[in-house]
Design a protein around this motif. Structure first.
Motif, PDB file in Angstrom:
ATOM      1  N   ARG A  16     -13.966 -27.265  -2.442  1.00  0.00           N
ATOM      2  CA  ARG A  16     -14.771 -27.608  -1.273  1.00  0.00           C
ATOM      3  C   ARG A  16     -15.098 -26.357  -0.490  1.00  0.00           C
ATOM      4  O   ARG A  16     -14.395 -25.343  -0.564  1.00  0.00           O
ATOM      5  CB  ARG A  16     -14.064 -28.623  -0.385  1.00  0.00           C
ATOM      6  CG  ARG A  16     -12.806 -28.103   0.278  1.00  0.00           C
ATOM      7  CD  ARG A  16     -12.091 -29.223   1.010  1.00  0.00           C
ATOM      8  NE  ARG A  16     -10.859 -28.761   1.669  1.00  0.00           N
ATOM      9  CZ  ARG A  16      -9.951 -29.575   2.191  1.00  0.00           C
ATOM     10  NH1 ARG A  16     -10.125 -30.902   2.134  1.00  0.00           N
ATOM     11  NH2 ARG A  16      -8.882 -29.088   2.771  1.00  0.00           N
ATOM     12  N   GLN A  17     -16.176 -26.464   0.265  1.00  0.00           N
ATOM     13  CA  GLN A  17     -16.604 -25.345   1.096  1.00  0.00           C
ATOM     14  C   GLN A  17     -17.278 -25.878   2.343  1.00  0.00           C
ATOM     15  O   GLN A  17     -18.223 -26.664   2.262  1.00  0.00           O
ATOM     16  CB  GLN A  17     -17.561 -24.443   0.317  1.00  0.00           C
ATOM     17  CG  GLN A  17     -17.901 -23.161   1.023  1.00  0.00           C
ATOM     18  CD  GLN A  17     -18.624 -22.173   0.122  1.00  0.00           C
ATOM     19  OE1 GLN A  17     -19.197 -22.552  -0.910  1.00  0.00           O
ATOM     20  NE2 GLN A  17     -18.587 -20.912   0.481  1.00  0.00           N
ATOM     21  N   ALA A  18     -16.773 -25.457   3.480  1.00  0.00           N
ATOM     22  CA  ALA A  18     -17.395 -25.773   4.766  1.00  0.00           C
ATOM     23  C   ALA A  18     -18.250 -24.584   5.183  1.00  0.00           C
ATOM     24  O   ALA A  18     -18.003 -23.453   4.751  1.00  0.00           O
ATOM     25  CB  ALA A  18     -16.319 -26.060   5.807  1.00  0.00           C
ATOM     26  N   PRO A  19     -19.257 -24.819   6.011  1.00  0.00           N
ATOM     27  CA  PRO A  19     -20.123 -23.704   6.441  1.00  0.00           C
ATOM     28  C   PRO A  19     -19.314 -22.562   7.044  1.00  0.00           C
ATOM     29  O   PRO A  19     -18.425 -22.780   7.870  1.00  0.00           O
ATOM     30  CB  PRO A  19     -21.026 -24.362   7.480  1.00  0.00           C
ATOM     31  CG  PRO A  19     -21.070 -25.794   7.081  1.00  0.00           C
ATOM     32  CD  PRO A  19     -19.696 -26.101   6.545  1.00  0.00           C
ATOM     33  N   VAL A  60      -3.818 -30.977   0.910  1.00  0.00           N
ATOM     34  CA  VAL A  60      -4.222 -32.330   0.502  1.00  0.00           C
ATOM     35  C   VAL A  60      -3.112 -33.089  -0.222  1.00  0.00           C
ATOM     36  O   VAL A  60      -3.299 -34.264  -0.563  1.00  0.00           O
ATOM     37  CB  VAL A  60      -5.489 -32.301  -0.375  1.00  0.00           C
ATOM     38  CG1 VAL A  60      -6.610 -31.545   0.336  1.00  0.00           C
ATOM     39  CG2 VAL A  60      -5.214 -31.711  -1.748  1.00  0.00           C
ATOM     40  N   LYS A  61      -1.982 -32.451  -0.457  1.00  0.00           N
ATOM     41  CA  LYS A  61      -0.888 -33.111  -1.165  1.00  0.00           C
ATOM     42  C   LYS A  61      -0.464 -34.381  -0.433  1.00  0.00           C
ATOM     43  O   LYS A  61      -0.307 -34.398   0.778  1.00  0.00           O
ATOM     44  CB  LYS A  61       0.309 -32.165  -1.287  1.00  0.00           C
ATOM     45  CG  LYS A  61       0.194 -31.164  -2.412  1.00  0.00           C
ATOM     46  CD  LYS A  61       1.422 -30.272  -2.488  1.00  0.00           C
ATOM     47  CE  LYS A  61       1.252 -29.224  -3.576  1.00  0.00           C
ATOM     48  NZ  LYS A  61       2.377 -28.251  -3.593  1.00  0.00           N
ATOM     49  N   LYS A  63      -9.177 -36.297   7.154  1.00  0.00           N
ATOM     50  CA  LYS A  63      -9.120 -35.604   8.446  1.00  0.00           C
ATOM     51  C   LYS A  63     -10.436 -34.863   8.658  1.00  0.00           C
ATOM     52  O   LYS A  63     -11.125 -34.510   7.686  1.00  0.00           O
ATOM     53  CB  LYS A  63      -7.976 -34.585   8.434  1.00  0.00           C
ATOM     54  CG  LYS A  63      -6.615 -35.167   8.117  1.00  0.00           C
ATOM     55  CD  LYS A  63      -5.565 -34.076   8.028  1.00  0.00           C
ATOM     56  CE  LYS A  63      -4.190 -34.649   7.695  1.00  0.00           C
ATOM     57  NZ  LYS A  63      -3.164 -33.575   7.595  1.00  0.00           N
ATOM     58  N   PRO A  64     -10.790 -34.576   9.905  1.00  0.00           N
ATOM     59  CA  PRO A  64     -12.023 -33.806  10.151  1.00  0.00           C
ATOM     60  C   PRO A  64     -12.054 -32.480   9.393  1.00  0.00           C
ATOM     61  O   PRO A  64     -13.122 -32.048   8.950  1.00  0.00           O
ATOM     62  CB  PRO A  64     -11.998 -33.594  11.662  1.00  0.00           C
ATOM     63  CG  PRO A  64     -11.262 -34.787  12.179  1.00  0.00           C
ATOM     64  CD  PRO A  64     -10.194 -35.064  11.152  1.00  0.00           C
ATOM     65  N   GLU A  65     -10.900 -31.856   9.204  1.00  0.00           N
ATOM     66  CA  GLU A  65     -10.859 -30.580   8.496  1.00  0.00           C
ATOM     67  C   GLU A  65     -11.116 -30.723   6.993  1.00  0.00           C
ATOM     68  O   GLU A  65     -11.230 -29.720   6.286  1.00  0.00           O
ATOM     69  CB  GLU A  65      -9.531 -29.844   8.727  1.00  0.00           C
ATOM     70  CG  GLU A  65      -8.303 -30.676   8.475  1.00  0.00           C
ATOM     71  CD  GLU A  65      -7.725 -31.283   9.751  1.00  0.00           C
ATOM     72  OE1 GLU A  65      -8.523 -31.808  10.571  1.00  0.00           O
ATOM     73  OE2 GLU A  65      -6.484 -31.263   9.891  1.00  0.00           O
ATOM     74  N   ASP A  66     -11.220 -31.945   6.498  1.00  0.00           N
ATOM     75  CA  ASP A  66     -11.601 -32.163   5.103  1.00  0.00           C
ATOM     76  C   ASP A  66     -13.117 -32.116   4.910  1.00  0.00           C
ATOM     77  O   ASP A  66     -13.609 -32.172   3.781  1.00  0.00           O
ATOM     78  CB  ASP A  66     -11.098 -33.525   4.605  1.00  0.00           C
ATOM     79  CG  ASP A  66      -9.589 -33.596   4.552  1.00  0.00           C
ATOM     80  OD1 ASP A  66      -9.042 -34.652   4.962  1.00  0.00           O
ATOM     81  OD2 ASP A  66      -8.952 -32.621   4.113  1.00  0.00           O
ATOM     82  N   VAL A 124     -16.161 -35.973   7.801  1.00  0.00           N
ATOM     83  CA  VAL A 124     -15.130 -36.800   8.430  1.00  0.00           C
ATOM     84  C   VAL A 124     -15.210 -36.589   9.936  1.00  0.00           C
ATOM     85  O   VAL A 124     -15.047 -35.466  10.423  1.00  0.00           O
ATOM     86  CB  VAL A 124     -13.732 -36.448   7.912  1.00  0.00           C
ATOM     87  CG1 VAL A 124     -12.693 -37.403   8.501  1.00  0.00           C
ATOM     88  CG2 VAL A 124     -13.685 -36.490   6.387  1.00  0.00           C
ATOM     89  N   SER A 125     -15.448 -37.643  10.661  1.00  0.00           N
ATOM     90  CA  SER A 125     -15.568 -37.551  12.117  1.00  0.00           C
ATOM     91  C   SER A 125     -14.274 -38.012  12.770  1.00  0.00           C
ATOM     92  O   SER A 125     -13.573 -38.886  12.269  1.00  0.00           O
ATOM     93  CB  SER A 125     -16.744 -38.382  12.594  1.00  0.00           C
ATOM     94  OG  SER A 125     -16.582 -39.729  12.207  1.00  0.00           O
TER      95      SER A 125
END
Length: 123
Positions: free
Chosen positions: A36-39, A61-62, A84-87, A121-122
């Motif tokens: 995964r990659q967030a901006p 993520v475990k 979670k929002p950080e996902d 994820v909000s």
């Protein structure tokens, strides 16, 4: 090689679940993974699965995510629970031309990539 094609992304509230799929015909005997990659951030490993089905997960993520594959359907999955929002990020399916993943997973080692599917994820 047939392209990898992800699906199943979307928007969900924190605590919710999503299941990502990756059509992966011809890749089932390779090490495969989800990244995964967030901006503004680097691409990071989420989970990997060897040709024999053994799995590995990022610490973040475990216990929440589960990677699996169906060799008859030629599909790779990522079940994501307790999101979670950080996902949040673009999630990519990838394959490394070896039966086993390296002990230290590095995204640059992977040879084939899908186009990605967005997960938001909000809170």
């Amino acid at each position: 090689q047939v392209p990898l094609v992800e699906s199943g992304g979307g928007s969900v509230q924190a605590g919710g679940s999503l299941r990502l799929s990756c059509a992966a015909s011809g890749y089932m005997n390779y090490c495969m993974g989800w990244f995964r990659q967030a901006p503004g951030t680097r691409r990071e490993e989420v989970a990997t699965i060897n040709g024999d089905g053994t799995r590995g997960y990022a610490d973040s993520v475990k216990g929440r995510f589960n990677i699996s594959k169906d060799n008859t359907e030629n599909t790779l999955y990522l079940q994501m629970n307790s999101l979670k929002p950080e996902d949040t990020g673009m999630y990519y399916c990838a394959a490394y031309r070896n039966y086993y993943c390296r002990d230290r997973v590095i995204w640059a080692d992977f040879d084939y990539w899908g186009q990605g599917t967005q997960v938001t994820v909000s809170s």
